[in-house]
Design a protein around this motif. Structure first.
Motif: not given
Length: 299
Positions: A129-143, A147-151
């Motif tokens: 859960m935290d990994g998907r949030k980090f990827t979405a908000e920080k790596i993809y800069d909120g773009a 819920k769309q972040i894959g394994d």
């Protein structure tokens, strides 16, 4: 809608026109390889399962024109202590995705290719859960929503990195939180992202961290102030600006070529043969000026 379709059509047309010039760039690259070989550094990120076979084909095909060098050999080359036989490639992975480790074992290991992994220290070991949030908000800069972040976009853990080190790969820093350095004014926050991230990785892994790739890799994501902090801690700084590298250039302005494995094989070979770097000449000049400004008072 019609504007989007028109833009996509123009992009497809531009790519086709670019590919028509591929034989010219390949011949130029081969001639350069004989007389003045250079290093192209490749950027990869997350790797979907469906991209593994295309990646294997890319690795096998590109070896006809290039040697793959290890991160250790690249470091020696930039210090003038390693001689290239011909144009060479260094593979780097950004962010610290678990899928990059799988791609390494399936696509690089059969050819004994070693890579440099730039990881975000605070991304490691996060749960799903935290990994998907980090990827979405920080790596993809909120773009992209979490819920769309894959394994395949979840993080590695410390043991994964230790396994990679044991196999001869190298680890570098990609900041603590995938921060955009140019937006950070507070020097203590910059030091936390740049210096503390490397110290944390060293403590976790028991290995020296001498290289950093700044997040996002663009000119508007770096600043002279952040480069001053970087040069206090690292030997090498990697950008996302396209171009070839020689041992004569400043080690804080290493150029890299981002490729997407889902592109056609021919287009990725075009990129490796410096096909797009011509359009980045101005950006390379700006980066060099910024590095010179940042390091002019260096003892």
């Amino acid at each position: 809608f019609h504007r989007v379709i028109k833009m996509l059509s123009l992009r497809i047309l531009a790519k086709k026109l670019i590919l028509l010039t591929y034989p010219i760039f390949r011949i130029k690259s081969l001639l350069e390889s004989n007389f003045c070989p250079k290093v192209r550094v490749i950027i990869l990120h997350d790797i979907r399962d469906s991209w593994l076979d295309p990646m294997k084909k890319f690795i096998m095909s590109i070896q006809n024109d290039f040697d793959f060098i290890t991160p250790q050999q690249f470091a020696k080359y930039m210090e003038g202590e390693f001689r290239l036989k011909r144009n060479s490639l260094l593979i780097t992975f950004d962010d610290g995705f678990k899928s990059s480790k799988l791609a390494t074992s399936q696509c690089l290991a059969p050819s004994n290719i070693k890579a440099l992994f730039f990881v975000c220290s605070d991304f490691l070991n996060l749960n799903d859960m935290d990994g998907r949030k980090f990827t979405a908000e920080k790596i993809y800069d909120g773009a992209m929503p979490a819920k769309q972040i894959g394994d395949f976009q979840l993080p590695m853990n410390v043991q994964d990195l230790k396994d990679l080190l044991a196999e001869g790969h190298m680890i570098g820093s990609h900041s603590a939180n995938h921060a955009r350095f140019s937006k950070i004014v507070d020097i203590s926050k910059l030091e936390s992202e740049i210096i503390n991230s490397a110290d944390k990785l060293e403590n976790m892994l028991g290995t020296k961290i001498t290289a950093i790739a700044w997040p996002f890799g663009s000119l508007d994501s770096i600043s002279a102030q952040s480069l001053r902090v970087i040069q206090r801690r690292y030997k090498f700084c990697f950008s996302g600006i396209r171009g070839s590298n020689t041992f004569k250039q400043n080690r804080l302005s290493i150029y890299r070529e981002c490729i997407d494995i889902d592109n056609t094989l021919l287009f990725n070979k075009f990129i490796c043969n410096n096909g797009l770097s011509l359009f980045y000449k101005g950006q390379r000049k700006v980066l060099q000026d910024m590095v010179n400004t940042a390091t002019k008072d260096r003892p």
